[in-house]
Design an enzyme around this catalytic site. Structure first.
Site, PDB file in Angstrom:
ATOM      1  N   ASN A 137       0.824  -1.205   0.000  1.00  0.00           N
ATOM      2  CA  ASN A 137       0.000   0.000   0.000  1.00  0.00           C
ATOM      3  C   ASN A 137       0.861   1.260   0.000  1.00  0.00           C
ATOM      4  O   ASN A 137       2.082   1.205  -0.083  1.00  0.00           O
ATOM      5  CB  ASN A 137      -0.974  -0.022   1.186  1.00  0.00           C
ATOM      6  CG  ASN A 137      -0.254   0.072   2.532  1.00  0.00           C
ATOM      7  OD1 ASN A 137       0.950   0.254   2.611  1.00  0.00           O
ATOM      8  ND2 ASN A 137      -1.007  -0.065   3.597  1.00  0.00           N
ATOM      9  N   HIS A 138       0.217   2.419   0.132  1.00  0.00           N
ATOM     10  CA  HIS A 138       0.918   3.700   0.053  1.00  0.00           C
ATOM     11  C   HIS A 138       1.438   4.173   1.402  1.00  0.00           C
ATOM     12  O   HIS A 138       1.945   5.287   1.501  1.00  0.00           O
ATOM     13  CB  HIS A 138       0.001   4.759  -0.556  1.00  0.00           C
ATOM     14  CG  HIS A 138      -0.158   4.613  -2.037  1.00  0.00           C
ATOM     15  ND1 HIS A 138      -0.493   5.654  -2.862  1.00  0.00           N
ATOM     16  CD2 HIS A 138      -0.015   3.540  -2.861  1.00  0.00           C
ATOM     17  CE1 HIS A 138      -0.560   5.248  -4.124  1.00  0.00           C
ATOM     18  NE2 HIS A 138      -0.278   3.963  -4.138  1.00  0.00           N
ATOM     19  N   MET A 139       1.284   3.358   2.434  1.00  0.00           N
ATOM     20  CA  MET A 139       1.828   3.653   3.769  1.00  0.00           C
ATOM     21  C   MET A 139       1.197   4.886   4.411  1.00  0.00           C
ATOM     22  O   MET A 139       1.750   5.465   5.352  1.00  0.00           O
ATOM     23  CB  MET A 139       3.356   3.808   3.716  1.00  0.00           C
ATOM     24  CG  MET A 139       4.069   2.538   3.301  1.00  0.00           C
ATOM     25  SD  MET A 139       5.715   2.820   2.594  1.00  0.00           S
ATOM     26  CE  MET A 139       5.262   3.482   0.988  1.00  0.00           C
ATOM     27  N   VAL A 140       0.041   5.312   3.911  1.00  0.00           N
ATOM     28  CA  VAL A 140      -0.645   6.479   4.478  1.00  0.00           C
ATOM     29  C   VAL A 140      -1.170   6.139   5.864  1.00  0.00           C
ATOM     30  O   VAL A 140      -1.799   5.097   6.060  1.00  0.00           O
ATOM     31  CB  VAL A 140      -1.801   6.925   3.562  1.00  0.00           C
ATOM     32  CG1 VAL A 140      -2.684   7.958   4.251  1.00  0.00           C
ATOM     33  CG2 VAL A 140      -1.252   7.484   2.260  1.00  0.00           C
ATOM     34  N   VAL A 270      -5.050 -21.965   2.478  1.00  0.00           N
ATOM     35  CA  VAL A 270      -6.110 -22.567   3.292  1.00  0.00           C
ATOM     36  C   VAL A 270      -7.356 -22.738   2.438  1.00  0.00           C
ATOM     37  O   VAL A 270      -7.810 -21.804   1.769  1.00  0.00           O
ATOM     38  CB  VAL A 270      -6.405 -21.712   4.537  1.00  0.00           C
ATOM     39  CG1 VAL A 270      -7.566 -22.300   5.334  1.00  0.00           C
ATOM     40  CG2 VAL A 270      -5.155 -21.621   5.413  1.00  0.00           C
ATOM     41  N   TRP A 536      -9.517   0.957  -3.337  1.00  0.00           N
ATOM     42  CA  TRP A 536      -8.773  -0.168  -2.763  1.00  0.00           C
ATOM     43  C   TRP A 536      -8.875  -0.204  -1.241  1.00  0.00           C
ATOM     44  O   TRP A 536      -7.939  -0.589  -0.552  1.00  0.00           O
ATOM     45  CB  TRP A 536      -7.316  -0.165  -3.235  1.00  0.00           C
ATOM     46  CG  TRP A 536      -7.200  -0.123  -4.728  1.00  0.00           C
ATOM     47  CD1 TRP A 536      -8.111  -0.567  -5.646  1.00  0.00           C
ATOM     48  CD2 TRP A 536      -6.112   0.395  -5.495  1.00  0.00           C
ATOM     49  NE1 TRP A 536      -7.670  -0.364  -6.927  1.00  0.00           N
ATOM     50  CE2 TRP A 536      -6.438   0.229  -6.868  1.00  0.00           C
ATOM     51  CE3 TRP A 536      -4.890   0.972  -5.149  1.00  0.00           C
ATOM     52  CZ2 TRP A 536      -5.596   0.634  -7.908  1.00  0.00           C
ATOM     53  CZ3 TRP A 536      -4.046   1.376  -6.185  1.00  0.00           C
ATOM     54  CH2 TRP A 536      -4.398   1.210  -7.545  1.00  0.00           C
ATOM     55  N   HIS A 537     -10.052   0.186  -0.741  1.00  0.00           N
ATOM     56  CA  HIS A 537     -10.309   0.188   0.705  1.00  0.00           C
ATOM     57  C   HIS A 537     -11.565  -0.618   1.034  1.00  0.00           C
ATOM     58  O   HIS A 537     -12.290  -0.286   1.980  1.00  0.00           O
ATOM     59  CB  HIS A 537     -10.480   1.623   1.215  1.00  0.00           C
ATOM     60  CG  HIS A 537      -9.285   2.499   0.995  1.00  0.00           C
ATOM     61  ND1 HIS A 537      -9.388   3.863   0.796  1.00  0.00           N
ATOM     62  CD2 HIS A 537      -7.956   2.203   0.944  1.00  0.00           C
ATOM     63  CE1 HIS A 537      -8.174   4.375   0.633  1.00  0.00           C
ATOM     64  NE2 HIS A 537      -7.294   3.382   0.716  1.00  0.00           N
TER      65      HIS A 537
END
Length: 668
Positions: A137-140, A270, A536-537
């Protein structure tokens, strides 16, 4: 003249120096990396107290926290392997999407929305590796806002109210962003000494400065902390970056877990939860084409994410009965698994401008690589994400409903590949690519933070290796679309601000055949429907209140919990990574309490022990306070109910980190 490296450098003192420098920087490439957890050697059919499925953001944090309890045995399974080097270097965050470490999920075309995207589908990148999406991710660092958690609490109980979740955000956080650390008003809401560093930068990119100026002209307040709950506006995010490298629950928690009772199995897919007589007792998994069975004496915990968690539940007989029966799956629990899927809806607006705002060239890139290899500084060490938050109305000025995220793309950039990865169609990517040969591009992501629209996740088949069917449901509620004319026009208005006028900025309206010959507002709505995609959330497919309870236990099934973004009953107003860590932290304490085990590693400022709270304790900034003495001398504690086990109890005063504190309070 063309010459080889040796002849260019020469054989004298200067040549020797430069040759040594070249060799040094070549060698330092090997130092960019991480020692990831090794695969455990496990026996088929072995037993553990807890089995956690998925070593993403939630699973990594949860496994690390449960492993703090000496008598807990924990098995953590991950379908992917180790993250590549690009997962460590912040500037390479985009290169992992659509790669082998991405699940590469997509939505199902509905022939209504997203028709200007390639194949009419929304891309849904998710990390398939240790750390999961926290590794790509963008590390926000964003948390959402108090009203988000008031909603959760009304559905799932006071564990999830703003006051309580804030303690858990602060527990994991080590805030080093100087814009925040040096402001006492802001630091009330932030932690120091937590496992994950939340950093900022004093060297804001030129383009970001110009965007902030533009938003100020448009009437936005510039804010130093995008997580501050009492004021919104335009500003730079803090990021989960430590010393120029991605920080995450994987790197900060799982990688530092020191327990012989924690077992990790990578590349283990799994396929089913084993449920007998209404109780989850284990899982089936495939690794290296071999089938494994592992058993849980206490709980199976799903941390497989918004798409894979509902898939696995349904494959195991937990889900909507009609859908399961249509596939021949025996129904164990009839629950609305897979419903309530929702996400931030995103539409891109485009500008072009003369060069000079986001300059980049090969020589500059080479120097940035040298900077990074030398001391982990420069462009490669940063993530300069910013946004402008907008409220729905002036009646709730501190509650954002929309956001604008601008990005500056240099001339001659490799834009086309990223455009296709994002999912825009060939014609639009070609149009933008051609413009980028002459101009810089400015993209502004216009995002609806609190959509009413809902989609669903269903099984594609009973084959566990088939991807789930993702019905995005974007704009299924028309009122979500109603906001976009205002939002897109606001994005376009950046072109009319002083600096961008000086760069001859102008709006690019992408050609969408279905939207021709419409008035401007009608065209924007039509274009938005055609170009909308996921931010993407995605959340909500095993939601609290309908699939799991407030303790994250699956309704009607014993020994089964869900701990990931799928439990969010309603999406928060912001990026979801930090809230997922918070969910895992709360889950760890809920599990420890359930099995009458202490909470370990809790920040003492926020700790409650019986009736003893931080307010009844001496100021922890005083040196050499003995926690055992504090508890012994406090008459509010019933000593018959509390067993105290203390190691290394002397508190060490520091203005930086409290990570050396090791206290354990066992509640009988």
């Amino acid at each position: 003249m063309v010459c080889g490296l040796t002849s260019c450098l020469g054989s004298g003192a200067a040549g020797g120096l430069f040759s040594s420098a070249v060799q040094f920087f070549a060698a330092t490439q090997c130092l960019v990396g991480e020692t990831w957890p090794k695969d455990s050697v496990l026996q088929n059919g072995s037993r553990y107290d807890f089995i956690i499925v998925g070593a993403g953001t939630a699973g990594s944090a949860l496994a690390a926290r449960l492993s703090e309890v000496a008598n807990f045995s924990v098995l953590l399974l991950e379908a992917g392997g180790d993250p590549p080097i690009e997962a460590i270097i912040p500037a390479f965050r985009e290169t992992l999407k659509a790669s082998s470490v991405d699940w590469n999920f997509t939505s199902v075309e509905n022939n209504i929305t997203s028709q200007a995207l390639k194949r009419g589908i929304e891309q849904q990148p998710r990390g398939k590796m240790l750390g999961g999406s926290g590794s790509l991710n963008h590390m926000v660092y964003a948390r959402g806002f108090p009203s988000d958690y008031h909603e959760w609490a009304s559905i799932a109980g006071e564990t999830w109210n703003w006051t309580n979740v804030l303690k858990y955000f602060m527990k994991t956080e080590h805030m080093t962003d100087t814009n925040i650390v040096n402001n006492p008003e802001l630091m009330v809401y932030h932690g120091r000494g937590g496992a994950i560093e939340v950093s900022g930068t004093n060297e804001v990119m030129f383009s970001i400065k110009k965007f902030l100026q533009a938003f100020e002209e448009l009437g936005f307040k510039t804010v130093p902390d995008m997580t501050y709950p009492n004021s919104i506006g335009a500003g730079c995010f803090s990021h989960t970056i430590r010393n120029g490298e991605r920080d995450s629950s994987l790197r900060a928690l799982l990688n530092n877990a020191n327990s012989t009772s924690l077992h990790i199995l990578k590349d283990a897919f799994v396929t089913k939860i084993i449920i007998e007589n209404g109780t989850a007792i284990g899982i089936e998994a495939v690794k290296d084409d071999e089938k494994f069975l592992f058993y849980a004496d206490r709980e199976v915990i799903l941390s497989a994410g918004t798409f894979n968690t509902p898939k696995l539940l349904m494959l195991s007989g937990v889900g909507p009965s009609e859908h399961l029966r249509s596939l021949g799956i025996d129904v164990i629990a009839d629950l609305p698994v897979g419903s309530n899927l929702h996400d931030h809806a995103m539409v891109l607006a485009f500008l072009v401008a003369d060069n000079g705002t986001c300059v980049s060239d090969e020589a500059e890139n080479s120097m940035e690589a040298i900077k990074y290899l030398y001391d982990r500084t420069g462009f490669l060490a940063k993530a300069d994400n910013m946004a402008a938050y907008l409220p729905l109305s002036s009646s709730e000025p501190t509650v954002p409903e929309f956001a604008l995220y601008p990005t500056c793309i240099p001339q001659f950039s490799p834009f086309r590949s990223g455009c296709l990865t994002l999912g825009l169609n060939e014609d639009l990517c070609t149009e933008l690519h051609n413009l980028n040969q002459e101009y810089e591009l400015v993209t502004i992501a216009a995002v609806l933070l609190k959509p009413k629209s809902r989609g669903k996740v269903e099984l594609n088949s009973i084959n566990p290796f088939d991807d789930p069917l993702i019905y995005a449901g974007t704009f299924s509620e028309e009122q979500d679309l109603d906001h976009f004319p205002r939002l897109i026009k606001m994005a376009w208005s950046i072109a009319d601000t002083n600096y961008f006028r000086s760069k001859n900025a102008r709006v690019i309206k992408p050609w969408v055949e279905a939207c021709s010959n419409l008035t401007e507002s009608a065209w924007i709505k039509c274009m938005s429907r055609a170009m909308v995609t996921s931010a993407w959330h995605s959340v909500g497919t095993a939601a609290m209140g309908t699939v799991v309870d407030g303790d994250l236990k699956v309704l009607g099934i014993n020994g089964l919990r869900v701990v990931d973004a799928s439990v969010m009953p309603k999406i928060i107003r912001g990026n979801t990574n930090a809230p997922v860590v918070m969910i895992a932290e709360i889950a760890a304490d809920l599990i420890k309490e359930h099995y009458s085990v202490s909470r370990t590693g809790t920040n003492l400022n926020n700790m409650t022990i019986g009736n003893l709270t931080a307010s009844s304790m001496p100021n922890i900034s005083q040196p050499n306070i003995n926690l055992a003495d504090v508890i012994e001398n406090n008459d509010m504690i019933n000593s018959s109910l509390i067993e105290v086990e203390i190691t290394n109890v002397e508190l060490i005063t520091t203005t930086d980190r409290l990570s050396d504190i090791d206290d354990t309070v066992n509640v009988a």
